[in-house]
Scaffold this active site. Structure first.
Site, PDB file in Angstrom:
ATOM      1  N   LYS A   1       6.949   4.541 -15.532  1.00  0.00           N
ATOM      2  CA  LYS A   1       6.364   3.568 -16.048  1.00  0.00           C
ATOM      3  C   LYS A   1       5.270   4.669 -16.809  1.00  0.00           C
ATOM      4  O   LYS A   1       5.468   4.065 -18.217  1.00  0.00           O
ATOM      5  CB  LYS A   1       5.609   2.699 -15.491  1.00  0.00           C
ATOM      6  CG  LYS A   1       6.014   1.833 -14.498  1.00  0.00           C
ATOM      7  CD  LYS A   1       5.288   0.564 -14.280  1.00  0.00           C
ATOM      8  CE  LYS A   1       3.819   1.294 -12.842  1.00  0.00           C
ATOM      9  NZ  LYS A   1       5.806   1.185 -11.487  1.00  0.00           N
TER      10      LYS A   1
ATOM     11  N   ARG B   1      -1.973  -5.473 -11.051  1.00  0.00           N
ATOM     12  CA  ARG B   1      -1.182  -5.225  -9.506  1.00  0.00           C
ATOM     13  C   ARG B   1      -1.258  -6.734  -8.436  1.00  0.00           C
ATOM     14  O   ARG B   1      -1.173  -7.115  -7.319  1.00  0.00           O
ATOM     15  CB  ARG B   1      -1.040  -4.377  -8.609  1.00  0.00           C
ATOM     16  CG  ARG B   1      -0.579  -3.315  -9.165  1.00  0.00           C
ATOM     17  CD  ARG B   1      -0.925  -1.817  -8.071  1.00  0.00           C
ATOM     18  NE  ARG B   1       0.221  -1.066  -7.901  1.00  0.00           N
ATOM     19  CZ  ARG B   1       0.580   0.233  -8.469  1.00  0.00           C
ATOM     20  NH1 ARG B   1      -0.037   0.694  -9.763  1.00  0.00           N
ATOM     21  NH2 ARG B   1       1.261   0.651  -8.043  1.00  0.00           N
TER      22      ARG B   1
ATOM     23  N   ARG C   1       5.428   1.417  -0.613  1.00  0.00           N
ATOM     24  CA  ARG C   1       5.582   1.027  -1.791  1.00  0.00           C
ATOM     25  C   ARG C   1       5.882  -1.176  -2.421  1.00  0.00           C
ATOM     26  O   ARG C   1       5.292  -1.121  -3.409  1.00  0.00           O
ATOM     27  CB  ARG C   1       5.163   1.900  -3.109  1.00  0.00           C
ATOM     28  CG  ARG C   1       3.652   2.588  -2.582  1.00  0.00           C
ATOM     29  CD  ARG C   1       3.974   4.615  -2.667  1.00  0.00           C
ATOM     30  NE  ARG C   1       4.109   5.260  -4.106  1.00  0.00           N
ATOM     31  CZ  ARG C   1       4.519   5.561  -4.663  1.00  0.00           C
ATOM     32  NH1 ARG C   1       5.061   6.837  -3.422  1.00  0.00           N
ATOM     33  NH2 ARG C   1       4.982   5.696  -6.035  1.00  0.00           N
TER      34      ARG C   1
ATOM     35  N   ARG D   1      11.115  13.003  -7.405  1.00  0.00           N
ATOM     36  CA  ARG D   1      10.357  13.285  -8.325  1.00  0.00           C
ATOM     37  C   ARG D   1       9.196  14.550  -8.221  1.00  0.00           C
ATOM     38  O   ARG D   1       8.658  14.888  -6.411  1.00  0.00           O
ATOM     39  CB  ARG D   1       9.572  12.406  -8.697  1.00  0.00           C
ATOM     40  CG  ARG D   1       8.004  12.148  -9.424  1.00  0.00           C
ATOM     41  CD  ARG D   1       8.132  10.973  -9.943  1.00  0.00           C
ATOM     42  NE  ARG D   1       6.554  10.356  -9.227  1.00  0.00           N
ATOM     43  CZ  ARG D   1       6.330   9.195  -9.074  1.00  0.00           C
ATOM     44  NH1 ARG D   1       6.532   8.436 -10.343  1.00  0.00           N
ATOM     45  NH2 ARG D   1       5.433   8.741  -7.560  1.00  0.00           N
TER      46      ARG D   1
ATOM     47  N   ARG E   1       3.672  14.044  -5.233  1.00  0.00           N
ATOM     48  CA  ARG E   1       2.715  13.672  -4.553  1.00  0.00           C
ATOM     49  C   ARG E   1       3.092  13.290  -3.008  1.00  0.00           C
ATOM     50  O   ARG E   1       3.934  13.200  -2.580  1.00  0.00           O
ATOM     51  CB  ARG E   1       2.761  12.378  -5.499  1.00  0.00           C
ATOM     52  CG  ARG E   1       2.047  12.099  -7.027  1.00  0.00           C
ATOM     53  CD  ARG E   1       2.387  10.867  -7.629  1.00  0.00           C
ATOM     54  NE  ARG E   1       2.380   9.910  -7.445  1.00  0.00           N
ATOM     55  CZ  ARG E   1       2.377   8.260  -7.965  1.00  0.00           C
ATOM     56  NH1 ARG E   1       2.280   8.756  -8.855  1.00  0.00           N
ATOM     57  NH2 ARG E   1       2.427   7.298  -6.408  1.00  0.00           N
TER      58      ARG E   1
HETATM   59  P1  ADP Z   1       3.132   3.768  -7.741  1.00  0.00           P
HETATM   60  O1  ADP Z   1       3.485   2.564  -8.806  1.00  0.00           O
HETATM   61  O2  ADP Z   1       4.840   4.636  -8.138  1.00  0.00           O
HETATM   62  O3  ADP Z   1       3.373   3.471  -6.702  1.00  0.00           O
HETATM   63  P2  ADP Z   1       0.531   4.348  -9.151  1.00  0.00           P
HETATM   64  O4  ADP Z   1      -0.126   5.835  -9.383  1.00  0.00           O
HETATM   65  O5  ADP Z   1       0.510   4.011  -9.866  1.00  0.00           O
HETATM   66  O6  ADP Z   1       2.232   4.914  -8.429  1.00  0.00           O
HETATM   67  O7  ADP Z   1      -0.218   4.630  -8.064  1.00  0.00           O
HETATM   68  C1  ADP Z   1      -0.588   5.041  -6.928  1.00  0.00           C
HETATM   69  C2  ADP Z   1      -1.600   4.844  -5.606  1.00  0.00           C
HETATM   70  O8  ADP Z   1      -2.794   4.420  -6.196  1.00  0.00           O
HETATM   71  C3  ADP Z   1      -0.816   3.113  -5.253  1.00  0.00           C
HETATM   72  O9  ADP Z   1      -0.005   3.347  -4.522  1.00  0.00           O
HETATM   73  C4  ADP Z   1      -1.763   2.079  -4.748  1.00  0.00           C
HETATM   74  O10 ADP Z   1      -2.589   2.713  -3.096  1.00  0.00           O
HETATM   75  C5  ADP Z   1      -3.641   3.152  -6.304  1.00  0.00           C
HETATM   76  N1  ADP Z   1      -3.231   1.674  -6.805  1.00  0.00           N
HETATM   77  C6  ADP Z   1      -2.935   2.198  -8.600  1.00  0.00           C
HETATM   78  N2  ADP Z   1      -2.782   0.817  -9.521  1.00  0.00           N
HETATM   79  C7  ADP Z   1      -3.921   0.555  -8.180  1.00  0.00           C
HETATM   80  C8  ADP Z   1      -4.141  -1.291  -8.440  1.00  0.00           C
HETATM   81  N3  ADP Z   1      -3.376  -1.624  -9.863  1.00  0.00           N
HETATM   82  N4  ADP Z   1      -4.478  -2.075  -7.996  1.00  0.00           N
HETATM   83  C9  ADP Z   1      -4.469  -1.576  -6.568  1.00  0.00           C
HETATM   84  N5  ADP Z   1      -4.187   0.320  -6.262  1.00  0.00           N
HETATM   85  C10 ADP Z   1      -3.735   0.296  -7.131  1.00  0.00           C
END
Ligand code: ADP
Length: 227
Positions: free
Chosen positions: A23, A98, A176, A132, A165
């Protein structure tokens, strides 16, 4: 730019896909070609955690375990960020929504034109996430096996240091992915019912370069008069 955009609505898109689906990579490449800002909720949370504010301490526990941050926090953070988008500019959401409540909150603020759905098998995701690396300064995404920087440990774009990360470790990756599986179907169904077009991009191999996928996304957006 001004001229060609006259009369056109600015793009409002959601980049949707599993963690590690690409993404962030695709969104930043689209940003180079289109007049859009990227809103990545995960990046916003990592910044908050770094600042060690009260809000940062609150979200840390969720992010580190691979769990979703509570909706009220996420929705507030999104509203604040969206309000900073200059007039006339579009946006791509990366990592939002999400949950259905997040999607509904978004709908009250903006009408989404398109979902860019990334379809990537789990085995590729696991392989990619465990190797990554991210630039600490500009957030650029690399992979020490498949998308290497020119100099090891250094960002090609800004020469910032690359890091791994803390949630890119096997147990948290698994959590995740599980969370994504649960959230994805109802969300996609929601947007199908709302008749929001979904453009699917499939990844089938580990060494598939990102640019042709991005080029096809742009073609598809142009075809739909969204770019
Ligand atoms: P990835 O898609 O690789 O898991 P992100 O950087 O999008 O990584 O998200 C990392 C973490 O941040 C998620 O595992 C969650 O804990 C939190 N997070 C990010 N966006 C949201 C969201 N829209 N709702 C709830 N938690 C979120």
């Amino acid at each position: 730019m001004e001229e060609s955009n006259r009369g056109k609505e600015k793009l409002k898109a959601i980049m949707f896909g599993a963690p590690g689906a690409g993404k962030g990579t695709y969104a930043s490449r689209l940003q180079e070609k289109l007049d859009v800002e990227i809103i990545a909720t995960g990046d916003i949370f990592r910044e908050l955690i770094k600042e060690d504010s009260e809000l940062g301490r609150k979200v840390r526990g969720y992010v580190e375990k691979g769990l979703l941050v509570p909706d009220d926090v996420v929705i507030e953070v999104l509203k604040q960020r969206l309000s900073k988008i200059p007039r006339g500019k579009g946006f791509i959401l990366d990592g939002y929504p999400r949950t259905l409540d997040q999607a509904k909150a978004l709908e009250a603020i903006a009408k989404i034109d398109v979902i860019l759905l990334l379809d990537v098998p789990d085995w590729i995701i696991i392989e990619r996430l465990s190797s990554r690396r991210i630039c600490r300064d500009c957030g650029g995404v690399y992979n020490i096996r498949y998308l290497k920087p020119k100099v090891e440990g250094v960002c090609d774009e800004c020469e910032g240091p690359l890091y791994q990360r803390s949630d890119d470790n096997p147990e948290v990756i698994e959590k995740r992915l599980q969370v994504y599986e649960e959230q994805a179907k109802p969300l996609l169904k929601y947007y199908e019912q709302k008749k929001v077009p979904i453009v699917v991009s499939k990844t089938t191999s580990l060494d598939q370069p990102p640019q042709p996928i991005v080029d096809r996304m742009i073609e598809e957006l142009k075809r739909r008069k969204l770019a």
